[in-house]
Design a protein around this motif. Structure first.
Motif, PDB file in Angstrom:
ATOM      1  N   ALA A   2      49.517  21.715  41.144  1.00 32.76           N
ATOM      2  CA  ALA A   2      48.292  21.066  40.670  1.00 32.76           C
ATOM      3  C   ALA A   2      47.241  21.018  41.773  1.00 32.76           C
ATOM      4  O   ALA A   2      46.061  21.298  41.548  1.00 32.76           O
ATOM      5  N   TYR A   3      47.670  20.663  42.978  1.00 33.68           N
ATOM      6  CA  TYR A   3      46.730  20.566  44.097  1.00 33.68           C
ATOM      7  C   TYR A   3      46.096  21.929  44.382  1.00 33.68           C
ATOM      8  O   TYR A   3      44.884  22.048  44.581  1.00 33.68           O
ATOM      9  N   LYS A   4      46.906  22.983  44.385  1.00 34.46           N
ATOM     10  CA  LYS A   4      46.375  24.324  44.646  1.00 34.46           C
ATOM     11  C   LYS A   4      45.331  24.712  43.608  1.00 34.46           C
ATOM     12  O   LYS A   4      44.275  25.268  43.943  1.00 34.46           O
ATOM     13  N   LEU A   5      45.616  24.427  42.342  1.00 33.90           N
ATOM     14  CA  LEU A   5      44.679  24.776  41.278  1.00 33.90           C
ATOM     15  C   LEU A   5      43.381  23.993  41.393  1.00 33.90           C
ATOM     16  O   LEU A   5      42.288  24.566  41.355  1.00 33.90           O
ATOM     17  N   MET A   6      43.482  22.671  41.502  1.00 32.84           N
ATOM     18  CA  MET A   6      42.276  21.843  41.520  1.00 32.84           C
ATOM     19  C   MET A   6      41.402  22.177  42.727  1.00 32.84           C
ATOM     20  O   MET A   6      40.175  22.242  42.629  1.00 32.84           O
ATOM     21  N   ASN A   7      42.029  22.379  43.868  1.00 31.59           N
ATOM     22  CA  ASN A   7      41.268  22.760  45.053  1.00 31.59           C
ATOM     23  C   ASN A   7      40.557  24.087  44.826  1.00 31.59           C
ATOM     24  O   ASN A   7      39.367  24.232  45.142  1.00 31.59           O
ATOM     25  N   HIS A   8      41.256  25.058  44.273  1.00 29.85           N
ATOM     26  CA  HIS A   8      40.659  26.374  44.014  1.00 29.85           C
ATOM     27  C   HIS A   8      39.471  26.273  43.064  1.00 29.85           C
ATOM     28  O   HIS A   8      38.452  26.954  43.249  1.00 29.85           O
ATOM     29  N   LEU A   9      39.573  25.429  42.044  1.00 35.25           N
ATOM     30  CA  LEU A   9      38.493  25.320  41.060  1.00 35.25           C
ATOM     31  C   LEU A   9      37.171  24.930  41.711  1.00 35.25           C
ATOM     32  O   LEU A   9      36.103  25.390  41.294  1.00 35.25           O
ATOM     33  N   LEU A  10      37.235  24.081  42.733  1.00 36.41           N
ATOM     34  CA  LEU A  10      36.004  23.680  43.421  1.00 36.41           C
ATOM     35  C   LEU A  10      35.216  24.890  43.916  1.00 36.41           C
ATOM     36  O   LEU A  10      33.987  24.907  43.886  1.00 36.41           O
ATOM     37  N   LYS A  11      35.922  25.895  44.370  1.00 38.36           N
ATOM     38  CA  LYS A  11      35.300  27.097  44.923  1.00 38.36           C
ATOM     39  C   LYS A  11      34.607  27.942  43.856  1.00 38.36           C
ATOM     40  O   LYS A  11      33.682  28.690  44.142  1.00 38.36           O
ATOM     41  N   THR A  12      35.052  27.824  42.600  1.00 45.39           N
ATOM     42  CA  THR A  12      34.551  28.682  41.524  1.00 45.39           C
ATOM     43  C   THR A  12      33.344  28.101  40.808  1.00 45.39           C
ATOM     44  O   THR A  12      32.870  28.660  39.824  1.00 45.39           O
ATOM     45  N   ASN A  13      32.849  26.992  41.295  1.00 43.73           N
ATOM     46  CA  ASN A  13      31.759  26.270  40.645  1.00 43.73           C
ATOM     47  C   ASN A  13      30.432  26.975  40.871  1.00 43.73           C
ATOM     48  O   ASN A  13      29.927  27.017  41.998  1.00 43.73           O
ATOM     49  N   ASP A  14      29.840  27.542  39.806  1.00 41.62           N
ATOM     50  CA  ASP A  14      28.529  28.193  39.918  1.00 41.62           C
ATOM     51  C   ASP A  14      28.040  28.529  38.512  1.00 41.62           C
ATOM     52  O   ASP A  14      28.494  29.487  37.893  1.00 41.62           O
ATOM     53  N   ILE A  15      27.107  27.751  37.995  1.00 39.63           N
ATOM     54  CA  ILE A  15      26.639  27.980  36.623  1.00 39.63           C
ATOM     55  C   ILE A  15      25.782  29.236  36.517  1.00 39.63           C
ATOM     56  O   ILE A  15      25.502  29.697  35.401  1.00 39.63           O
ATOM     57  N   THR A  16      25.362  29.824  37.645  1.00 41.75           N
ATOM     58  CA  THR A  16      24.535  31.036  37.591  1.00 41.75           C
ATOM     59  C   THR A  16      25.353  32.317  37.679  1.00 41.75           C
ATOM     60  O   THR A  16      24.789  33.408  37.529  1.00 41.75           O
ATOM     61  N   ARG A  17      26.650  32.242  37.927  1.00 41.30           N
ATOM     62  CA  ARG A  17      27.457  33.446  38.094  1.00 41.30           C
ATOM     63  C   ARG A  17      27.392  34.317  36.845  1.00 41.30           C
ATOM     64  O   ARG A  17      27.702  33.888  35.738  1.00 41.30           O
ATOM     65  N   ASN A  18      26.959  35.574  37.040  1.00 40.61           N
ATOM     66  CA  ASN A  18      26.826  36.547  35.951  1.00 40.61           C
ATOM     67  C   ASN A  18      25.907  36.054  34.843  1.00 40.61           C
ATOM     68  O   ASN A  18      26.046  36.449  33.673  1.00 40.61           O
ATOM     69  N   ARG A  19      24.964  35.195  35.228  1.00 39.88           N
ATOM     70  CA  ARG A  19      23.960  34.717  34.287  1.00 39.88           C
ATOM     71  C   ARG A  19      22.576  34.882  34.915  1.00 39.88           C
ATOM     72  O   ARG A  19      22.431  35.524  35.941  1.00 39.88           O
ATOM     73  N   LYS A  20      21.603  34.262  34.290  1.00 38.34           N
ATOM     74  CA  LYS A  20      20.245  34.292  34.827  1.00 38.34           C
ATOM     75  C   LYS A  20      20.128  33.333  36.008  1.00 38.34           C
ATOM     76  O   LYS A  20      21.100  32.734  36.445  1.00 38.34           O
ATOM     77  N   ASP A  21      18.918  33.171  36.531  1.00 40.59           N
ATOM     78  CA  ASP A  21      18.699  32.268  37.664  1.00 40.59           C
ATOM     79  C   ASP A  21      18.808  30.819  37.215  1.00 40.59           C
ATOM     80  O   ASP A  21      18.755  30.503  36.019  1.00 40.59           O
ATOM     81  N   PHE A  22      18.937  29.927  38.176  1.00 41.63           N
ATOM     82  CA  PHE A  22      19.200  28.515  37.906  1.00 41.63           C
ATOM     83  C   PHE A  22      18.170  27.897  36.971  1.00 41.63           C
ATOM     84  O   PHE A  22      18.515  27.261  35.966  1.00 41.63           O
ATOM     85  N   LEU A  23      16.883  28.070  37.261  1.00 43.62           N
ATOM     86  CA  LEU A  23      15.865  27.419  36.452  1.00 43.62           C
ATOM     87  C   LEU A  23      15.828  27.963  35.027  1.00 43.62           C
ATOM     88  O   LEU A  23      15.590  27.210  34.069  1.00 43.62           O
ATOM     89  N   SER A  24      16.077  29.249  34.862  1.00 43.09           N
ATOM     90  CA  SER A  24      16.119  29.817  33.509  1.00 43.09           C
ATOM     91  C   SER A  24      17.267  29.212  32.712  1.00 43.09           C
ATOM     92  O   SER A  24      17.127  28.929  31.521  1.00 43.09           O
ATOM     93  N   ILE A  25      18.395  29.017  33.382  1.00 38.33           N
ATOM     94  CA  ILE A  25      19.569  28.467  32.695  1.00 38.33           C
ATOM     95  C   ILE A  25      19.347  27.011  32.312  1.00 38.33           C
ATOM     96  O   ILE A  25      19.554  26.610  31.166  1.00 38.33           O
ATOM     97  N   VAL A  26      18.911  26.192  33.275  1.00 34.54           N
ATOM     98  CA  VAL A  26      18.802  24.753  32.987  1.00 34.54           C
ATOM     99  C   VAL A  26      17.645  24.444  32.055  1.00 34.54           C
ATOM    100  O   VAL A  26      17.664  23.412  31.372  1.00 34.54           O
ATOM    101  N   SER A  27      16.662  25.324  31.985  1.00 32.17           N
ATOM    102  CA  SER A  27      15.557  25.076  31.060  1.00 32.17           C
ATOM    103  C   SER A  27      16.014  25.132  29.610  1.00 32.17           C
ATOM    104  O   SER A  27      15.349  24.598  28.720  1.00 32.17           O
ATOM    105  N   GLU A  28      17.163  25.749  29.370  1.00 37.50           N
ATOM    106  CA  GLU A  28      17.708  25.829  28.021  1.00 37.50           C
ATOM    107  C   GLU A  28      18.560  24.614  27.667  1.00 37.50           C
ATOM    108  O   GLU A  28      18.878  24.388  26.492  1.00 37.50           O
ATOM    109  N   ILE A  29      18.952  23.836  28.673  1.00 34.24           N
ATOM    110  CA  ILE A  29      19.762  22.639  28.417  1.00 34.24           C
ATOM    111  C   ILE A  29      18.869  21.548  27.830  1.00 34.24           C
ATOM    112  O   ILE A  29      17.882  21.138  28.446  1.00 34.24           O
ATOM    113  N   GLN A  30      19.209  21.069  26.648  1.00 31.06           N
ATOM    114  CA  GLN A  30      18.382  20.045  26.002  1.00 31.06           C
ATOM    115  C   GLN A  30      18.736  18.629  26.445  1.00 31.06           C
ATOM    116  O   GLN A  30      17.984  17.690  26.196  1.00 31.06           O
TER     117      GLN A  30
END
Length: 333
Positions: A232-260
């Motif tokens: 569990a510790y290995k998984l949860m620690n690893h997940l922190l590293k994968t955090n990025d809402i822009t990965r393989n998407r548009k830029d940050f502002l384009s993405i968040v502008s769609e969030i209502q």
């Protein structure tokens, strides 16, 4: 373990291409019955779980009758990140932890919510790692969350976070006592130098120069080892590293502008993991594309762990967000 329930998810394709024939998603519900009241989802942190309220609830000071997350009025859902070990089912532990990302966990949570026939959520509140999952949930379903509340968190893993994830991973892979030793390092990130110096003041336990700070750190390590699994510790620690809402998407502002959602950023002024300056930068960028974004700051010598300690400040932040909804709907607190 109180009222823990489970959803079976079959044939799930992970972001990195691996196929999982089965994933078990466990959860707990607090407050009002499903379908009768507005829903709040609470996402737990790295060593947390779904038990947020009542006996041994890690956020009992915030969640309950007449508290900020009011069980008299709301239906509160708390999922366990698959593989966190809280359901004590060895078969649900995940050895292939590098296959998973935060985005996968957010998608799994949505699968669970749709299974429960939850289509709209009044608030998604996530602390630390849970806040990263909350960000992804909002991007995946930009019109289904009224209030996004990431606390002591970020929408991306900074180089500082990634570097510390690497150190944790190396300890977890190479130490003779991995959970204890990794916890020693991590605890230094969860508090502040000022906290340690003011609390312990170089006090010794005995004539052999064992120091109070050393005893305190080891105590935290052994306590975690008694209730937490290495996988569990290995998984949860690893997940922190994968955090990025822009990965393989548009830029940050384009993405968040769609969030209502209304976005309520909550940072801690002395957080040594998700540093406050990054949240302030996010806020300054967000206000260029969204009017309904708000910045809140907890002041605390406790650092990152303040979301588990500074309950008065947290309540002062959450109460207007949640109670305004009740007042608008003529519901007494």
């Amino acid at each position: 373990m109180k009222n823990i329930e489970k959803i079976d998810i079959f044939n799930f394709d992970l972001e990195l291409g691996k196929h999982k024939p089965y994933i078990g998603l466990s959860y707990q519900i607090f407050g009002q019955p499903l379908g009768s009241s507005p829903v709040i989802v609470v996402n737990h942190a790295l060593t947390g779980n779904s038990n947020i309220a009542g006996k041994d609830g890690w956020w009992d000071a915030i969640t309950g009758e007449d508290k900020s997350i009011d069980t008299n009025y709301f239906t509160i859902i708390a999922f366990n990140i698959p593989g966190n070990g809280y359901d004590n089912d060895e078969s649900n532990l995940i050895d292939s932890y590098r296959d998973y990302t935060v985005r996968d966990i957010a998608r799994i949570f949505w699968e669970g919510l749709f299974f429960l026939k939850v289509e709209n959520i009044h608030a998604v509140i996530g602390v630390s790692l849970g806040g990263a999952i909350a960000w992804e949930m909002a991007v995946l379903q930009p019109d289904k969350i009224d209030n996004l509340i990431p606390i002591a968190s970020d929408w991306k893993a900074t180089d500082w976070v990634i570097g510390n994830v690497l150190i944790q991973d190396q300890i977890l892979k190479n130490s003779d006592d991995p959970i204890v030793d990794a916890r020693l390092h991590a605890t230094l990130l969860y508090r502040t130098p000022e906290y340690f110096n003011q609390r312990f003041q170089r006090d010794k336990l005995d004539a052999l120069s064992a120091l109070q700070i050393e005893y305190w750190l080891f105590d935290h390590g052994y306590k975690l080892k008694s209730r937490y699994r290495l996988a569990a510790y290995k998984l949860m620690n690893h997940l922190l590293k994968t955090n990025d809402i822009t990965r393989n998407r548009k830029d940050f502002l384009s993405i968040v502008s769609e969030i209502q959602s209304n976005i309520h950023l909550v940072t801690i002024d002395r957080d040594c993991l998700f540093i406050a300056d990054e949240t302030r930068k996010t806020y300054r960028e967000l206000i260029n594309v969204k009017e309904n974004v708000f910045y809140n700051q907890i002041q605390s010598i406790h650092g990152h762990d303040a979301f588990l300690i500074e309950f008065n400040q947290l309540s002062n932040i959450l109460n207007p967000i949640l109670n305004n909804y009740k007042l608008h709907n003529n519901v007494s607190a």
